[in-house]
Motif scaffolding. Structure first.
Motif, short mmCIF file in Angstrom:
data_model
loop_
_atom_site.label_atom_id
_atom_site.label_comp_id
_atom_site.label_asym_id
_atom_site.label_seq_id
_atom_site.Cartn_x
_atom_site.Cartn_y
_atom_site.Cartn_z
N GLY A 22 -20.64 -0.79 40.44
CA GLY A 22 -20.68 -1.80 39.38
C GLY A 22 -21.14 -3.14 39.93
N LEU A 23 -20.56 -3.52 41.07
CA LEU A 23 -20.93 -4.80 41.70
C LEU A 23 -22.41 -4.80 42.10
CD1 LEU A 23 -19.47 -7.46 42.69
CD2 LEU A 23 -19.45 -6.41 44.94
N SER A 24 -22.84 -3.68 42.69
CA SER A 24 -24.22 -3.55 43.16
C SER A 24 -25.21 -3.58 42.00
CB SER A 24 -24.34 -2.23 43.93
OG SER A 24 -25.65 -2.04 44.36
N ALA A 42 -10.82 4.10 26.37
CA ALA A 42 -10.62 2.80 25.72
C ALA A 42 -10.65 1.63 26.71
CB ALA A 42 -9.29 2.79 24.96
N CYS A 43 -10.04 1.81 27.89
CA CYS A 43 -9.94 0.67 28.83
C CYS A 43 -11.32 0.23 29.33
CB CYS A 43 -9.00 1.01 29.98
SG CYS A 43 -7.33 1.33 29.42
N PRO A 44 -12.19 1.16 29.77
CA PRO A 44 -13.53 0.70 30.17
C PRO A 44 -14.28 0.03 29.03
CG PRO A 44 -13.13 2.91 30.99
CD PRO A 44 -12.00 2.59 30.06
N LEU A 45 -14.09 0.53 27.79
CA LEU A 45 -14.77 -0.10 26.66
C LEU A 45 -14.25 -1.52 26.43
CD1 LEU A 45 -15.06 2.82 24.05
CD2 LEU A 45 -16.90 1.74 25.36
N LEU A 105 -15.11 -7.38 27.13
CA LEU A 105 -14.76 -8.69 27.70
C LEU A 105 -15.87 -9.21 28.61
CD1 LEU A 105 -10.99 -8.36 28.66
CD2 LEU A 105 -12.00 -10.11 27.21
N ALA A 106 -16.44 -8.29 29.40
CA ALA A 106 -17.53 -8.69 30.31
C ALA A 106 -18.75 -9.16 29.52
CB ALA A 106 -17.90 -7.51 31.22
N ALA A 107 -19.06 -8.45 28.44
CA ALA A 107 -20.22 -8.85 27.62
C ALA A 107 -19.97 -10.24 27.02
CB ALA A 107 -20.46 -7.83 26.51
N LEU A 108 -18.71 -10.49 26.64
CA LEU A 108 -18.35 -11.81 26.10
C LEU A 108 -18.50 -12.88 27.19
CD1 LEU A 108 -17.17 -12.93 23.41
CD2 LEU A 108 -14.92 -12.82 24.49
N ALA A 109 -18.05 -12.56 28.40
CA ALA A 109 -18.18 -13.51 29.51
C ALA A 109 -19.65 -13.77 29.81
CB ALA A 109 -17.48 -12.95 30.76
N ASP A 110 -20.45 -12.73 29.69
CA ASP A 110 -21.90 -12.90 29.92
C ASP A 110 -22.47 -13.88 28.90
OD1 ASP A 110 -24.66 -11.80 30.92
OD2 ASP A 110 -24.72 -11.69 28.72
N ARG A 111 -22.11 -13.66 27.62
CA ARG A 111 -22.64 -14.48 26.55
C ARG A 111 -22.16 -15.94 26.68
NH1 ARG A 111 -24.23 -13.46 21.23
NH2 ARG A 111 -25.20 -11.63 22.13
N LEU A 112 -20.86 -16.11 26.99
CA LEU A 112 -20.28 -17.45 26.97
C LEU A 112 -20.52 -18.23 28.26
CD1 LEU A 112 -16.79 -16.77 25.29
CD2 LEU A 112 -18.87 -17.69 24.24
N VAL A 113 -20.69 -17.51 29.38
CA VAL A 113 -20.77 -18.21 30.66
C VAL A 113 -22.13 -17.99 31.35
CG1 VAL A 113 -19.68 -18.52 32.92
CG2 VAL A 113 -18.27 -17.95 30.93
N LEU A 114 -22.42 -16.74 31.72
CA LEU A 114 -23.58 -16.48 32.57
C LEU A 114 -24.90 -16.85 31.89
CD1 LEU A 114 -22.53 -13.06 34.15
CD2 LEU A 114 -22.08 -15.36 34.96
N LYS A 115 -25.02 -16.47 30.62
CA LYS A 115 -26.27 -16.76 29.90
C LYS A 115 -26.51 -18.27 29.80
CE LYS A 115 -28.68 -15.75 25.62
NZ LYS A 115 -28.54 -15.29 24.24
N ARG A 116 -25.41 -19.00 29.56
CA ARG A 116 -25.53 -20.45 29.44
C ARG A 116 -25.94 -21.10 30.76
NH1 ARG A 116 -22.34 -22.64 24.82
NH2 ARG A 116 -21.90 -20.81 23.57
N LEU A 117 -25.65 -20.42 31.87
CA LEU A 117 -26.04 -20.93 33.18
C LEU A 117 -27.40 -20.36 33.61
CD1 LEU A 117 -22.60 -20.60 35.00
CD2 LEU A 117 -23.70 -22.71 34.20
N ALA A 165 -21.76 -5.57 31.43
CA ALA A 165 -20.68 -4.79 30.80
C ALA A 165 -20.53 -3.43 31.50
CB ALA A 165 -20.99 -4.59 29.32
N LEU A 166 -21.65 -2.81 31.83
CA LEU A 166 -21.59 -1.50 32.51
C LEU A 166 -20.94 -1.63 33.89
CD1 LEU A 166 -22.34 1.51 32.68
CD2 LEU A 166 -24.62 0.84 33.47
N GLY A 167 -21.30 -2.70 34.60
CA GLY A 167 -20.70 -2.92 35.93
C GLY A 167 -19.19 -3.07 35.83
#
Lengths: 292, 231
Positions: free
Chosen positions: A27-29, A74-77, A82-94, A199-201
């Motif tokens: 996932g990290l890679s 359910a847990c990976p989903l 949450l990761a997709a949300l973090a991407d949208r709110l944080v990473l994309k903005r940077l 999200a996949l990672g």
């Protein structure tokens, strides 16, 4: 126990660690390979997967196998969302800028960790294994669930390989990894690819956690070790190389198991860190990474 | 087909295009000439949404391109063969073509048409793009863009560094595309290629189109080449 069976036991224990590490480090890679983002919060996605699995084990009635099956889906989903949300709110903005995203994911690490502490508490809590089975070898007995962990991780990794190498989604991800601008010029929505990959990672880390949490207990600080070992694996294997990640996870996982069994777990970590230092000095691109 | 009106564009604080106006028509080859740094490549990149357009209008069949998400632009039928080809080097020839087909192509029909145009690619389908010769790479770059079934094709110096036989093949391909009604915008520095292929020639100078002439009005010794291109 004689040395031979003892070594076999150590290798088998090491393989369990290697299987879980391979999932987490993949996932990290993957995230680094496609987004060029060093996700310092990756271990917290692992922790969230384990904590969410504990909640599922409390909420889903019936046999532990049912709760485990629900948690495995359910847990990976949930963590991927949450990761997709973090991407949208944080990473994309940077704009996925490498230095800024390192700092941002350090912040994300603390937010997730403290959120888990608040909602889940400081206790380490066990999650029951989905089944009780024992593999009886001539020299010792071994948990059937651990064998399942190795098999399940292998199946997920095979699925990941098929996704990347044989599917259109994988082709789009590889094209984006190679040249983001040209991919865009062919109609690929790079923002969606980035969000999906992040999200996949995270989902891979969460799957690893759901698999391991019946063996280890869920705890809000449990993300540190997987993060450190994943970094070690990814650096040794070569940043962004899935094949390198798998080989390095096997190497680190099995050696960790063997050294921890015969000597001390701390010695295993010292040797792994030394190996990283040697790789960085003599082969900075990692064992399977391409030279920059 | 394609019109640019008063386009300003650039990289960060560096403005490259300054009120550039330009037109490309269906079934015509419009060559773009100019000195290095005049803004030819930036013009193509502005059309593709790869550089920020700060003012002006870009229209394809009346539809606005400026402000569109860059990945939407090829979906409208614009193929781009950038300078230096920018193939997906580690991917195979087949995978590079597949990337082109995903957005607009008609699957195997489009793929077959491209492979008929460039039969050499059929022999190399499983080979990594980075291992092809320069000419084959250019064929793949053009073939990949044609997989989009473009109505407008932007070619940025496609014959640069190629041997004569390959240059002839690429010119032949451009002629065939023109015959099929595709609007071709060709950034080119070789006068003989321009005069051989172009219907119209746009001379770019300091970020704007200074002059557009029918190619028939130009000769190899035309003063415009010396004035705007320096050859």
């Amino acid at each position: 126990m004689d040395f031979g069976p003892f070594l076999l036991l150590a290798v088998m224990e090491g393989l369990v660690g290697a299987a879980v590490l391979a999932l987490t480090a993949s996932g990290l890679s993957l995230v680094f390979g496609v987004l060029r983002v060093v996700n310092v919060a990756h271990g917290e996605f692992f922790m969230l997967g384990a904590v969410a699995a504990w909640f599922v084990s409390q909420w889903v009635p019936g046999p532990p196998a049912l709760a485990f099956a629900v948690a495995l889906v359910a847990c990976p989903l949930l963590v991927a969302g949450l990761a997709a949300l973090a991407d949208r709110l944080v990473l994309k903005r940077l704009a996925y800028e490498p230095e800024a995203t390192i700092i941002a994911t350090i912040g994300l690490l603390y937010i997730l960790q403290q959120a888990a502490l608040t909602l889940y508490g400081p206790e380490a809590r066990p999650v029951p294994p989905p089944f009780e089975a024992r593999l009886q070898l001539p020299w010792f007995g071994w948990s059937g669930y651990k064998l399942f962990v190795i098999g399940a991780a292998g199946a997920v990794l095979a699925g990941l390989w098929l996704l990347l190498a044989r599917s259109r989604i994988g082709l789009v991800m590889r094209a984006t990894q190679i040249d983001r601008e040209t991919a865009t010029a062919f109609g690929i929505d790079v923002d969606r690819v980035y969000a999906g990959t992040f999200a996949l990672g995270a989902a891979l880390a969460a799957i690893a956690a759901v698999l391991i949490v019946p063996i280890q207990q869920a705890h809000y600080l449990m993300g540190g070790d997987p993060l450190l070992l994943s970094f070690i694996v990814v650096v040794i294997g070569g940043l962004g190389s899935l094949r390198g990640t798998l080989v390095a996870a096997l190497l680190i996982g099995v050696s960790d198991g063997v050294i921890s069994t015969f000597f001390e777990p701390t010695l295993a970590k010292i040797l792994a860190t030394l190996l990283v230092a040697l790789v960085l000095v003599f082969r900075p691109q990692g064992l399977f990474g391409a030279r920059a | 087909m394609l019109t640019l009106e008063g386009v300003d564009a650039g990289y960060g604080r560096v403005q490259v295009l300054r009120g550039l106006s330009f037109e490309a028509r269906a079934g015509e080859v419009t060559c773009v000439m100019g000195r290095n740094g005049a803004g030819k490549t930036t013009m193509l990149r502005a059309i593709m949404g790869q550089v920020a357009v700060t003012s002006g209008r870009i229209r394809l069949d009346g539809a606005a391109l400026e402000g569109l998400a860059p990945h939407r632009i090829p979906q409208l039928g614009i193929g781009h063969v950038p300078q230096g080809r920018r193939l997906f080097g580690p991917l195979t020839v087949a995978e590079n073509l597949e990337i082109g087909l995903m957005t607009r192509g008609r699957g195997s029909r489009t793929r077959e048409r491209v492979l008929e145009l460039f039969p050499r690619l059929r022999e190399r389908l499983d080979q990594a793009a980075s291992t092809l010769s320069g000419g084959e790479q250019q064929m793949l770059a053009i073939g990949r863009a044609l997989c989009l079934e473009p109505k407008l094709l932007l070619l940025d110096e496609p014959t640069e560094g190629l041997q004569p036989s390959m240059i002839a093949l690429i010119r032949d391909t451009v002629r065939r595309l023109r015959g099929m009604g595709v609007a071709v915008v060709l950034v080119e520095q070789r006068i003989e290629a321009v005069l051989d292929l172009a219907d119209r020639v746009a001379f770019v100078e300091t970020g704007r189109v200074a002059l557009t002439l029918p190619a028939a009005d130009l000769s190899p010794a035309a003063p415009q080449f010396a004035r705007y291109v320096g050859v």
